[in-house]
Design a protein around this motif. Structure first.
Motif, PDB file in Angstrom:
ATOM      1  N   PHE A  25      46.036  31.335  35.661  1.00  9.62           N
ATOM      2  CA  PHE A  25      44.903  30.924  34.825  1.00  9.62           C
ATOM      3  C   PHE A  25      43.629  30.830  35.663  1.00  9.62           C
ATOM      4  O   PHE A  25      42.590  31.413  35.324  1.00  9.62           O
ATOM      5  N   ALA A  26      43.715  30.077  36.762  1.00 15.07           N
ATOM      6  CA  ALA A  26      42.522  29.857  37.589  1.00 15.07           C
ATOM      7  C   ALA A  26      41.967  31.164  38.104  1.00 15.07           C
ATOM      8  O   ALA A  26      40.745  31.383  38.120  1.00 15.07           O
ATOM      9  N   CYS A  27      42.864  32.058  38.508  1.00 12.03           N
ATOM     10  CA  CYS A  27      42.426  33.325  39.075  1.00 12.03           C
ATOM     11  C   CYS A  27      41.672  34.163  38.049  1.00 12.03           C
ATOM     12  O   CYS A  27      40.543  34.594  38.296  1.00 12.03           O
ATOM     13  N   TYR A  28      42.277  34.389  36.878  1.00 11.68           N
ATOM     14  CA  TYR A  28      41.620  35.296  35.938  1.00 11.68           C
ATOM     15  C   TYR A  28      40.413  34.659  35.270  1.00 11.68           C
ATOM     16  O   TYR A  28      39.466  35.346  34.902  1.00 11.68           O
ATOM     17  N   PHE A  29      40.406  33.341  35.162  1.00 11.62           N
ATOM     18  CA  PHE A  29      39.187  32.677  34.702  1.00 11.62           C
ATOM     19  C   PHE A  29      38.059  32.902  35.712  1.00 11.62           C
ATOM     20  O   PHE A  29      36.950  33.300  35.352  1.00 11.62           O
ATOM     21  N   GLY A  30      38.387  32.667  36.964  1.00 10.85           N
ATOM     22  CA  GLY A  30      37.370  32.846  38.007  1.00 10.85           C
ATOM     23  C   GLY A  30      36.872  34.276  38.083  1.00 10.85           C
ATOM     24  O   GLY A  30      35.663  34.525  38.238  1.00 10.85           O
ATOM     25  N   LEU A  31      37.795  35.233  37.960  1.00 15.11           N
ATOM     26  CA  LEU A  31      37.357  36.632  37.997  1.00 15.11           C
ATOM     27  C   LEU A  31      36.466  36.953  36.804  1.00 15.11           C
ATOM     28  O   LEU A  31      35.478  37.689  36.930  1.00 15.11           O
ATOM     29  N   GLY A  32      36.810  36.388  35.641  1.00 15.48           N
ATOM     30  CA  GLY A  32      35.964  36.593  34.471  1.00 15.48           C
ATOM     31  C   GLY A  32      34.550  36.083  34.719  1.00 15.48           C
ATOM     32  O   GLY A  32      33.554  36.759  34.418  1.00 15.48           O
ATOM     33  N   VAL A  33      34.450  34.902  35.281  1.00 10.56           N
ATOM     34  CA  VAL A  33      33.128  34.331  35.547  1.00 10.56           C
ATOM     35  C   VAL A  33      32.347  35.200  36.527  1.00 10.56           C
ATOM     36  O   VAL A  33      31.186  35.560  36.284  1.00 10.56           O
ATOM     37  N   THR A  34      32.993  35.561  37.622  1.00 11.97           N
ATOM     38  CA  THR A  34      32.261  36.296  38.657  1.00 11.97           C
ATOM     39  C   THR A  34      31.920  37.710  38.194  1.00 11.97           C
ATOM     40  O   THR A  34      30.925  38.293  38.624  1.00 11.97           O
ATOM     41  N   PHE A  35      32.731  38.263  37.286  1.00  6.27           N
ATOM     42  CA  PHE A  35      32.424  39.573  36.709  1.00  6.27           C
ATOM     43  C   PHE A  35      31.088  39.515  35.959  1.00  6.27           C
ATOM     44  O   PHE A  35      30.224  40.376  36.116  1.00  6.27           O
ATOM     45  N   VAL A  36      30.920  38.477  35.170  1.00  2.63           N
ATOM     46  CA  VAL A  36      29.669  38.362  34.404  1.00  2.63           C
ATOM     47  C   VAL A  36      28.493  38.024  35.322  1.00  2.63           C
ATOM     48  O   VAL A  36      27.370  38.481  35.093  1.00  2.63           O
ATOM     49  N   LEU A  37      28.776  37.236  36.366  1.00  3.56           N
ATOM     50  CA  LEU A  37      27.693  36.836  37.279  1.00  3.56           C
ATOM     51  C   LEU A  37      27.428  37.878  38.362  1.00  3.56           C
ATOM     52  O   LEU A  37      26.781  37.571  39.370  1.00  3.56           O
ATOM     53  N   TYR A  38      27.948  39.077  38.184  1.00  2.00           N
ATOM     54  CA  TYR A  38      27.788  40.142  39.177  1.00  2.00           C
ATOM     55  C   TYR A  38      26.338  40.231  39.676  1.00  2.00           C
ATOM     56  O   TYR A  38      25.396  40.216  38.891  1.00  2.00           O
ATOM     57  N   ARG A  39      26.184  40.315  40.994  1.00  2.00           N
ATOM     58  CA  ARG A  39      24.858  40.431  41.593  1.00  2.00           C
ATOM     59  C   ARG A  39      24.789  41.769  42.325  1.00  2.00           C
ATOM     60  O   ARG A  39      25.371  41.932  43.400  1.00  2.00           O
ATOM     61  N   SER A  40      24.038  42.686  41.782  1.00  2.00           N
ATOM     62  CA  SER A  40      23.936  43.990  42.440  1.00  2.00           C
ATOM     63  C   SER A  40      23.240  43.844  43.791  1.00  2.00           C
ATOM     64  O   SER A  40      23.485  44.615  44.710  1.00  2.00           O
ATOM     65  N   GLY A  41      22.413  42.811  43.928  1.00  2.00           N
ATOM     66  CA  GLY A  41      21.706  42.617  45.189  1.00  2.00           C
ATOM     67  C   GLY A  41      22.623  42.281  46.354  1.00  2.00           C
ATOM     68  O   GLY A  41      22.222  42.377  47.506  1.00  2.00           O
ATOM     69  N   LEU A  42      23.832  41.851  46.045  1.00  2.00           N
ATOM     70  CA  LEU A  42      24.765  41.493  47.123  1.00  2.00           C
ATOM     71  C   LEU A  42      25.811  42.575  47.348  1.00  2.00           C
ATOM     72  O   LEU A  42      26.809  42.365  48.042  1.00  2.00           O
TER      73      LEU A  42
END
Lengths: 494, 494, 494
Positions: free
Chosen positions: C184-201
């Motif tokens: 649960f924690a893993c795929y929730f976290g991946l979902g969040v970071t997917f949306v917060l993707y920063r092309s600058g990084l």
């Protein structure tokens, strides 16, 4: 020597995979659950809350903290070898515990063709691990992780055999492990470092020093050990009042050695200041010194005196004996384990023998024959029935007198020292084999050899050239040396 | 003042050896084991697993971690005084515990001419030690180790007498020690620092700041205290549901004060950033605030509110009251113990009194007379028999009403504050005696005075001269000052 | 994006005060003590030492250390983001636990119109908190404290609902939480970071690196987690032999993954050196991998093999999968939670299903129907009476076969992954809302944005210009960049 590669890329994985395959095979072939962990052994009479886990596990976690955080931080005191101290401790401890589960399992927990595994085995294995980690202290910074693993591979069986012989044939009292753990670990480690003597380090090493942060980290390690040491010393005592006394004596002994260490540290320092190395090590002497008599009725006052005595011996050892051993006996004892574990261990043995000689029914009541179980009467002795009334669970003993028991203690001390020193020397020769990635002299005490290090790992020295001219010439030499090394080492040692 | 030597070479060993000889003599003369640690008291009816050790020891180790690692790390927040914070804490705590074992032993555990020792004494002694360490916070960095030991030597008996009087004659409810521990420690410490006022530090001190690493270390100390505080607050409650509530309330109170501290820290900072000192200290306020009523049926919601209130008072104290006390009242309270222990302790006392006034049988059932044991009926009261049916182990009480109990609480607060402030002021005058190695103003907050320090201990500042011109003038001044000092201090103070 | 203010002065207090007022209101309205903490529930039959506190509290403190010190230190590995890692962990954990007490309380502990609170609720809430902290790992350094709090606010209810549905309707075996916690924690976290993707990084960030001290601190975090993980995995098993096995398997699994991690770290590094990031993370893989079958009779050998498998998958994930996900799938998983919790969690699920399929009465005895409680017979089954003789406390089951139970496990895996990923993606969009103080790209991984930092916080880099010319061009670029920033950032971001 410098030509030998210290690259771990093939050696370390090969060693670890081979030993792990052997571990797994042995686990598959021989390891099963003990009666507290096996579902089949639970009946409708079993009260789950009486499972051994509930008395063993709290002690186990305390010792875990000592092994992984206590030793880990304590050994991280070198300025450029913090990774080495903490991480090699992690690796060596994990390896030693798994190996000890199997080896001790064979000697102590093997019946019906199986090693029976419970948390109690883990506690025993952590003691074997503590032995390896103490010996590690003698060669800290001068050995590769591969050498440490080989040392653990050899030390654990020698320890397990010694332990088994002493417990089965000599049958001694040594609740805190002063003989079996501290003396064994000390003389094994001295044996190893004797063989690994490096004449190039006779005058010390330029990186053999600490930093402000590494000293604080190391004190944290000391505090972890200090706080949980009563659990260590009382883990294998009888339950009840024996364990209670073991906790009291350890706490009092540690307190006494701590206060004494501060006094002696200021007294023996020419500037009248405190030395961090004393606070990191000598404060702990009391924990060892009370070990052999930790569960006996020695009285709190004697525990206090033992703490003071052990601390004094340890401190004088650091000041006078260690330099002597290094100069004259080719024994470079990096962390001074001979002071913290050897001298204190010997004092502890003497104290234990005195306590055994003075033990009588007046002081202990009938439980004398529980604590000194080998003094309990043999089968057929008329005293046996009488005692069984007073102590329902009394085991058959060997009918030893106090004097006999004392002699067996003496025998245990000498045979432990003999076996451990011999084992250590032989192990030392094995560690000199090529292909074990032994560090060259100039890269001892240096994380750059075995770790990817970040840019700042030796930053403060790099920027040293704007230090004031007040610096000592030794420090200036050091700085120049290290800057030279920085420019070259990556290409040479990568 | 500067002429007095701060060399510890003779003073510290003399003090420690004299006190240790006295300790050992007192141990020999008066200390024996209690019935849980004495082999003679075990009969064939004794179940070893019912030994008091199994309920006391886990709490004891938790508190040990708080005392040695929690306080130790927390007090190491100064950039150049990390050794001092952590190591003097170690020394002072060890000394205070041993001394408290003897002094409290005389008042609380003395019968048949002997102090009876068990782990429960150690827990009590650690509470006395916590008192000394809190007071230490008021004078951190401005006192020599010798002064700290003398402070412990004097504070422990004053505390033990106060504790004994309050518990024996006033008989209050104070499970978490808000009155006896926190208020006592706070006003004692303020008394000491009031007398030790240094006008030279009125404008602050150039080394009175933190480093990136020391701040992180200090947060670790906070976390150790935070995590184990429920054990501290519940150590001396009744077993069972009382202890259960104490744990819940402490956890909830700490959580509430942590969340509130973050909110207030950002709100009161002019840049809208978080301040590490707030996170290190103010987050802990809730643990004190729930103390006096921690085992009562105050409801989880009220514990939450208390945590928020305590935190707010503490934060405002740091922001407005501490500077005022320093400027106007000559009270230089180094760690702000008046905020974290004084203000919160007072709120806790008020909350405790309210909880006492509102306690009735409807909420507590018959166990009302166990928790508020002084409200239990006196001998001869007809209610006694009836209650004894419902609560088998009920002790005889004093037949107090809620109002009477509340008045005794008020009396305890005032007498504790009075005695502690007086004791602190007198102790302060003793600490001003010559020969106690009091640090000169310019070497306050500086490890170089009492420790051998490694070369890098103030490295970052030494290299400061290539900092950019963006630095604040204050910082530039600081840097120059320290460089000057580096050139001179070794010769002056060695 | 750069124009948005990251000043917390109003936003953070508003969020925290509003949520705290809601918490307090809910506490007042709905939270009361459970029967182990409520004074009214104690009768003259109650043995205080049988209070649930004595079996729950030791586990609770162990998990507390993991949450606050273990995660806190582990997440402090960035050189300039040590405050952020440790302090935001403290804030987020405290908030998540309080929120989880209420939300889980509603789903699991709500009856008679009240949430009943005891230490067992706190343990459950700490599991929910662990979920949030694992997800935090995916976005470490790229989120404001406000975003983290909002994430906790949303993740806890999604987790509580998923947990409730899976436990109530699918009824699975997952003692160590491999499915419910780690996946649960893993795929929730991946979902969040997917949306917060920063092309600058995309090309990495100049401050995305460690320092010598931060790496050591992070290893300490690893060791805290390592040492207490057996408590985590065994917290919610049945008492007795089940808990005993859970402890053994976790310890063995962790040991196996530790040894394997060292081997693979040296093998996969081009210089044949050890990498600290591997030691900080990959060593822990075994704790997750044994999770789903941790209390079953899988044999110690299989626990060892699981540890090795999990570690290998985790290591390869760090080496090959994480870069791929970042480049191709826009998933910037900062701490590599997909390797440590996702891949290992999936292996654990498969192992759990195999263990379920192979479980029979021959291996487990009649306690088969306790561990796999859903395989116990339904009311009316003749086998029920027979079993009740052998296992007195047997609960009615669902009469599932092993195959049926396995299918439910599969269903749980997929529904957990689905719900968590969906929840994470939606949460990610919420976190993109303005006013949440999201850090601009160039001040990611930088404490200066949200903390008052001391003068030395980036000192080593500032003085970098006297580094030797051997430095890599990348490092030189970094240094210049940071010096530029130093000159400007305060004015820009204050």
């Amino acid at each position: 020597m410098k030509k030998r590669s210290t690259n771990l890329r093939i050696k370390l994985p090969v060693f670890l995979f081979v030993t792990q395959v052997i571990f797994v095979a042995l686990y598959f072939a021989f390891v099963t659950y003990d009666e507290h962990a096996d579902a089949r052994f639970q009946t409708n009479q079993t009260n789950p809350m009486h499972n051994a886990i509930y008395k063993d596990y709290p002690i186990f976690t305390d010792i875990q903290v000592m092994i992984f955080l206590g030793f880990g931080c304590l050994l991280a005191f070198f300025r450029f070898y913090g990774y080495g101290g903490m991480v090699f401790n992690f690796l060596t401890a994990t390896f030693a515990i798994q190996w000890a589960i199997l080896v001790q399992g064979y000697f102590q927990f093997y019946h019906n063709g199986k090693i029976h595994l419970g948390v109690i085995n883990l506690i025993n294995a952590e003691f074997a691990c503590a032995v390896v980690l103490i010996s590690f202290g003698a060669v800290l910074g001068k050995t590769s992780p591969l050498q440490l693993l080989v040392m653990a591979l050899l030390e654990v069986p020698v320890f397990a055999v010694t332990e088994w012989m002493v417990l089965k044939y000599l049958r001694i009292n040594d609740a805190g492990g002063s003989i079996l753990i501290h003396l064994f670990a000390c003389y094994f480690g001295l044996g190893v470092t004797f063989v690994l003597y490096r004449s190039g380090l006779k005058e010390g090493h330029i990186k053999e020093n600490t930093s402000y942060h590494s000293d604080i980290l190391s004190v944290m390690g000391t505090l972890f050990l200090w706080v949980f040491w009563p659990s260590f010393n009382s883990a294998l005592t009888l339950k009840g009042d024996d364990q209670h006394r073991a906790i009291l004596h350890t706490f009092i002994g540690l307190s006494a050695s701590t206060l004494t260490a501060f006094a002696l540290s200021a007294m023996l320092n020419k500037n009248g200041k405190l030395t961090m190395a004393d606070i990191q090590n000598v404060t702990l002497a009391g924990g060892v010194t009370v070990g052999a008599s930790v569960d006996m009725m020695i009285s709190p006052a004697v525990a206090y005196v033992l703490g003071m005595l052990g601390c004094t011996a340890c401190m004088l050892g650091y000041k006078y004996l260690s330099p002597f051993l290094a100069r004259r006996c080719r024994i470079q004892d990096q962390c001074g384990i001979h002071n913290l574990h050897g001298l204190t261990g010997l004092i502890s043995c003497v104290a234990g023998i005195c306590a055994i000689l003075m033990a009588d029914e007046e002081v202990y009541g009938p439980s004398l024959y529980e604590i000194f179980s080998h003094r309990a009467p043999v089968e057929g002795d008329p005293k046996l029935l009488e005692l069984k009334m007073l102590v329902p669970g009394l085991q058959l003993g060997l009918g030893r007198t106090a004097q006999e028991q004392a002699l067996f203690q003496v025998a245990a001390v000498f045979s432990t020292i003999g076996l451990s020193a011999l084992g250590g020397i032989l192990t030392g020769y094995v560690l000199k084999l090529p292909y074990l990635a032994s560090p060259p002299d100039d890269l001892c005490f240096d994380d750059v050899l075995f770790f990817e290090v970040p840019a700042d790992y030796n930053a403060p020295l790099k920027h040293g050239n704007n230090m004031t001219s007040e610096d000592s010439p030794a420090l200036q030499h050091q700085r120049v040396f290290i800057q030279l090394m920085d420019n070259n080492e990556e290409s040479k040692w990568a």
